[in-house]
Design a protein around this motif. Structure first.
Motif, PDB file in Angstrom:
ATOM      1  N   UNK A 192      45.522  28.344  38.180  1.00  0.00           N
ATOM      2  CA  UNK A 192      45.255  29.739  38.533  1.00  0.00           C
ATOM      3  C   UNK A 192      44.187  29.790  39.625  1.00  0.00           C
ATOM      4  N   UNK A 193      43.150  28.992  39.462  1.00  0.00           N
ATOM      5  CA  UNK A 193      42.061  28.977  40.434  1.00  0.00           C
ATOM      6  C   UNK A 193      42.546  28.507  41.803  1.00  0.00           C
ATOM      7  N   UNK A 194      43.297  27.413  41.831  1.00  0.00           N
ATOM      8  CA  UNK A 194      43.812  26.904  43.106  1.00  0.00           C
ATOM      9  C   UNK A 194      44.721  27.914  43.795  1.00  0.00           C
TER      10      UNK A 194
ATOM     11  N   UNK B  91      35.602  33.930  43.566  1.00  0.00           N
ATOM     12  CA  UNK B  91      35.525  33.935  42.103  1.00  0.00           C
ATOM     13  C   UNK B  91      36.148  32.667  41.518  1.00  0.00           C
ATOM     14  N   UNK B  92      37.246  32.255  42.084  1.00  0.00           N
ATOM     15  CA  UNK B  92      37.987  31.134  41.513  1.00  0.00           C
ATOM     16  C   UNK B  92      37.425  29.768  41.869  1.00  0.00           C
TER      17      UNK B  92
ATOM     18  N   UNK C 290      34.828  24.970  36.522  1.00  0.00           N
ATOM     19  CA  UNK C 290      34.862  24.907  35.055  1.00  0.00           C
ATOM     20  C   UNK C 290      36.019  24.031  34.590  1.00  0.00           C
ATOM     21  N   UNK C 291      37.194  24.247  35.166  1.00  0.00           N
ATOM     22  CA  UNK C 291      38.370  23.457  34.783  1.00  0.00           C
ATOM     23  C   UNK C 291      38.165  21.988  35.124  1.00  0.00           C
TER      24      UNK C 291
ATOM     25  N   UNK D  67      39.082  45.830  42.235  1.00  0.00           N
ATOM     26  CA  UNK D  67      40.446  45.386  41.924  1.00  0.00           C
ATOM     27  C   UNK D  67      40.478  43.904  41.560  1.00  0.00           C
ATOM     28  N   UNK D  68      39.689  43.121  42.260  1.00  0.00           N
ATOM     29  CA  UNK D  68      39.632  41.690  41.957  1.00  0.00           C
ATOM     30  C   UNK D  68      39.077  41.446  40.552  1.00  0.00           C
ATOM     31  N   UNK D  69      38.018  42.155  40.206  1.00  0.00           N
ATOM     32  CA  UNK D  69      37.455  41.994  38.856  1.00  0.00           C
ATOM     33  C   UNK D  69      38.438  42.426  37.778  1.00  0.00           C
TER      34      UNK D  69
END
Length: 189
Positions: A41-43, A70-71, A77-78, A142-144
């Motif tokens: 998801x982050x990538x 944010x990611x 973390x991942x 919107x991002x949050x």
């Protein structure tokens, strides 16, 4: 007769330890799969947000920039979790403590995720009263909403999956009766 009861107890205790160690391996594997989902998801968000921020304008541009930024934290973390997830503790007490700590962590994170969502709504509402920062407030809001919603679903799913795994693999071991006496395990929080 007493000796055979002692042997029975030792065999049951050894079996319980093996089952808890298997639970620890399943717990680790489930958590690793979750970290792969979070990292993916982050990538995706970093790549899409970075690319789209060059072509988008206004609130959409701010949305993509914030998603990418944010990611980077989610990816960290991942990555950190995957790096540290190589082995399972050999001690059943450590496995159980790890399980309960992680469950508490997912519940705490769910509360934070709800706060992210509420902050997103706040920023969007605030954008209605702002002329100078309207696009930034709308985009960040919107991002949050998106990121907080995803993380809330992710943390809830991880909590439920780990709990279901424990109910299948761990609870029967902890409830097992040894020679007529119940085995009770108390883990302080």
């Amino acid at each position: 007769m007493i000796l055979s009861a002692g042997v029975l107890y030792s065999q049951d205790a050894a079996s319980a330890k093996e089952q808890i160690l298997r639970f620890g391996e399943a717990h680790r594997d489930l958590n690793r799969q979750g970290m792969y989902v979070l990292g993916s998801w982050a990538l995706l968000n970093i790549a899409a947000g970075s690319a789209l921020s060059f072509t988008a304008k206004g609130a959409a541009r701010e949305f993509h920039i914030f998603n990418a930024a944010w990611n980077t934290v989610n990816l960290g973390i991942a990555g950190f979790s995957l790096y540290g997830s190589g082995t399972v503790p050999g001690n059943p007490t450590e496995i159980l403590a790890d399980y309960y700590n992680l469950q508490s962590f997912f519940l705490l994170n769910a509360g934070l995720d709800a706060a992210y969502i509420m902050t997103g709504y706040y920023l969007k509402e605030r954008s209605n009263r702002s002329t100078e920062h309207k696009d930034r407030l709308t985009g960040y809001g919107n991002s949050l909403l998106l990121q907080g919603g995803f993380l809330l679903l992710f943390d809830a799913a991880m909590y439920i999956l780990h709990r279901s795994n424990a109910e299948i693999m761990l609870v029967p071991v902890l409830q097992k009766t040894l020679d007529g006496a119940s085995l009770t395990l108390i883990i302080p929080f």
